[in-house]
Design a protein around this motif. Structure first.
Motif, short mmCIF file in Angstrom:
data_model
loop_
_atom_site.label_atom_id
_atom_site.label_comp_id
_atom_site.label_asym_id
_atom_site.label_seq_id
_atom_site.Cartn_x
_atom_site.Cartn_y
_atom_site.Cartn_z
N ALA A 1 0.90 -1.15 -0.10
CA ALA A 1 -0.03 0.18 0.04
C ALA A 1 0.78 1.37 0.03
O ALA A 1 0.63 2.06 -0.97
N GLN B 1 4.66 -7.35 4.36
CA GLN B 1 4.19 -8.78 4.41
C GLN B 1 4.59 -9.38 3.20
O GLN B 1 5.16 -10.47 3.21
N ASP C 1 -3.80 -3.26 4.42
CA ASP C 1 -4.22 -4.17 5.64
C ASP C 1 -4.59 -3.47 6.80
O ASP C 1 -5.36 -4.04 7.48
N CYS D 1 -2.31 -8.17 -1.89
CA CYS D 1 -1.52 -7.25 -2.45
C CYS D 1 -1.74 -6.28 -3.26
O CYS D 1 -1.71 -5.10 -3.24
N GLU E 1 9.75 3.25 6.99
CA GLU E 1 9.65 1.92 7.27
C GLU E 1 10.24 1.61 8.51
O GLU E 1 11.35 1.68 8.47
N ASN F 1 -0.96 -14.46 -7.47
CA ASN F 1 -2.32 -13.76 -7.95
C ASN F 1 -1.86 -12.28 -8.26
O ASN F 1 -3.20 -11.58 -8.25
#
Ligand SMILES: Cc1cc2nc3c(=O)[nH]c(=O)nc-3n(C[C@H](O)[C@H](O)[C@H](O)COP(=O)(O)OP(=O)(O)OC[C@H]3O[C@@H](n4cnc5c(N)ncnc54)[C@H](O)[C@@H]3O)c2cc1C
Length: 520
Positions: A221, A247, A488, A497, A240, A256
């Motif tokens: 994100a 993750q 998330d 994702c 960060e 995917n």
């Protein structure tokens, strides 16, 4: 490492010549060496240079139309290789900042250089004796922390047992692990931040920074927002607390994500995103942890560990969630090999005809158990309550029975047994030892929001409320105007994702709308 020797076309050499300086160098001359803070991009017009490791061993040679450089040209990380001229050279030296701008403007050159830099970095990571040396016992938590940090940061590194180092043997245990940097400097039991900054990785933030958009959390994100924010002209800073990638960066294979039909490793996907964000001019600071948010009318103030403060016109909270882990020793050695947090087609294939434990009493555990059982695994569901019906939907209880999933109530794993990450058995709290080759953990995820306290509205589980639920104007806006949440960490988000990236990118649009009147 011959495959990393790629060539520039004549027109690319001409473009580089327009932006750089033509120089010559005689045989034996050093172009850059281990420990240098930085070096220019070097495109070879004539001649040849050899790249050497710390022991003086040759790794590769580059000739006419080849080029020298790897990821540290973009990250600014300390140089950990030496380049020496082996045939008289005429070359174009392009300053690092000029090259970054050029990559932004020239997509063909960008494709060539970025893919070569990334490939070179991956190959360097596999070579022994390059980069940093971490000297400390394998069973020490600090040694493992530093090794994991180096692995996730893609820092070429080697592990050395203290028994093999006279110097380490004479040190006080409180000074271990010892980290030797390229160029010879040493750090004793450094924090991840100290190591990172000693290497010049990422940027060193000033005591006070002012930006348009501050992104807190560098997972999909946050990186999505960084790419779109920076490419659309916002002065964007990502901070960060651990390693950029979130993750997703720890996922062995993401199957995917749109555009990667064969799947892509999480490190590669997020590594590419970081490179892309930097290419557009986003700044990334890690490891820096946000500790407090103080909303303001014009700018919001975010305080980081170490006393740094950042004043931002808009803030994106993209701190994600942490999957709850089992409190057992050595879990990290099994994660990604025989302990997983998601069950998809690759896992189902891997587990066919194998004994598998699924841990958790919720619907996600049941769905995974059924999925794996349908794929031919011998599945046991372990949960800690007396009755699964307290936490699981009844239709899933029926499905468990239908697909032959064994259920063990009041069962908690207290130890894992196996070798080199390959699980053989687990021990339960009652002392029973059960043979399992794979364990899937569905213990829920906690949002990384505790540091926010009461500043923004959160739901009962701590996820951040946005839009109407937070009485906010914008869809992804929190209860504080100008503070957004994506991915998330956001209440009600789809934990994937692609959705995290999409939400991060969408926030940029809202930020523009917010800043537009101030700029007009
Ligand atoms: C093992 C695994 C495999 C997965 N596989 C898939 C998959 O195949 N397909 C898929 O679609 N999804 C997958 N997921 C889910 C997917 O990775 C997440 O949905 C996605 O990463 C969420 O992105 P995010 O940016 O919202 O949060 P995160 O990825 O959680 O990133 C948040 C970042 O914020 C940082 N942070 C936290 N607190 C602070 C603070 N105070 N200050 C600064 N930084 C902070 C964290 O360190 C972290 O790096 C997987 C997840 C895991 C754990």
């Amino acid at each position: 490492m011959a495959s990393v020797s790629r060539v520039l076309s004549r027109s690319q050499l001409e473009t580089l010549a327009q932006h750089g300086e033509e120089r010559t160098a005689a045989v034996g001359e050093t172009l850059f060496e281990i420990g240098d803070e930085t070096y220019p991009f070097i495109a070879i017009v004539e001649g040849e240079a050899a790249v050497l490791d710390g022991a003086g061993q040759e790794i590769v040679r580059h000739g006419a139309s080849g080029f020298l450089g790897e990821m540290n040209l973009l990250s600014g990380q300390t140089v950990f290789l030496t380049a020496v001229v082996t045939e008289p050279m005429r070359y174009i030296a392009v300053d690092r900042d000029v090259l970054k701008q050029l990559l932004f403007d020239d997509s063909d050159l960008s494709d060539l250089l970025l893919s070569a830099f990334m490939q070179r970095r991956e190959l360097l990571q596999r070579e022994q004796g390059i980069g940093i040396e971490i000297v400390g016992p394998r069973d020490s938590a600090d040694t493992r922390r530093l090794l994991e940090f180096a692995r996730r940061q893609k820092l070429p590194h080697s592990w050395i047992s203290p028994a093999e180092s006279e110097e380490a043997a004479s040190l006080d245990p409180a000074e271990i692990p010892l980290v030797r940097l390229p160029g010879g400097a040493e750090l004793r039991r450094p924090s991840n931040g100290e190591l990172s900054r000693a290497l010049g990785v990422g940027l060193e933030l000033s005591a006070r920074e002012e930006v348009d958009l501050l992104v807190i959390g560098g997972g999909p994100a946050g990186l999505g927002a960084a790419v779109y924010g920076a490419s659309e002209g916002l002065d964007t800073l990502v901070i960060e607390s651990t390693v950029l990638g979130g993750q997703a960066g720890s996922s062995r294979r993401i199957e995917n994500y749109l555009g990667f039909p064969a799947g892509i490793s999480g490190t590669e996907l997020t590594g590419r995103a970081v490179t892309q964000a930097r290419k557009f001019g986003a700044r990334t600071g890690s490891p820096y942890r946000a500790e407090a948010l103080e909303p303001g009318p014009d700018r919001h103030l975010v305080r980081l560990e170490g006393g740094i403060e950042i004043a931002a016109r808009a803030v994106l909270l993209s701190t994600g969630a942490e999957y709850r882990r089992l409190p057992v020793d050595g879990l990290d050695r099994y994660e990604g090999i025989s302990v997983f947090y998601a069950a998809g087609p690759p896992e189902a294939q891997l587990c066919g005809a194998q004994r598998v434990a699924v841990v958790g009493g919720g619907n996600s555990a049941a769905q995974a158990a059924v999925w794996l059982a349908r794929g031919g695994a011998l599945v046991t569901l372990l949960h800690r309550r007396a009755d699964l019906g307290e936490t699981m939907s009844s239709y899933l209880l029926d499905e468990l029975e239908r697909f032959g999933v064994a259920v063990r109530d009041r069962s908690e794993i207290t130890a894992l047994h196996g070798e080199e990450g390959h699980l053989e058995a687990v021990t339960l709290s009652a002392g029973t030892r059960l043979p399992f080759s794979f364990v899937f953990l569905f213990l829920g995820a906690s949002p990384c929001t505790e540091w926010l306290g009461e500043t923004v509205a959160r739901d009962s589980k701590g996820f951040i409320l946005t839009g109407p639920e937070a009485n906010a104007e914008g869809l992804l806006e929190t209860s504080v105007p100008g503070v957004y949440a994506a991915g998330d960490v956001r209440a009600g988000s789809i934990k994937r994702c692609a959705t995290a990236v999409g939400e991060g990118a969408t926030v940029v649009r809202f930020v523009h709308e917010r800043l537009a009147p101030a700029r007009a």
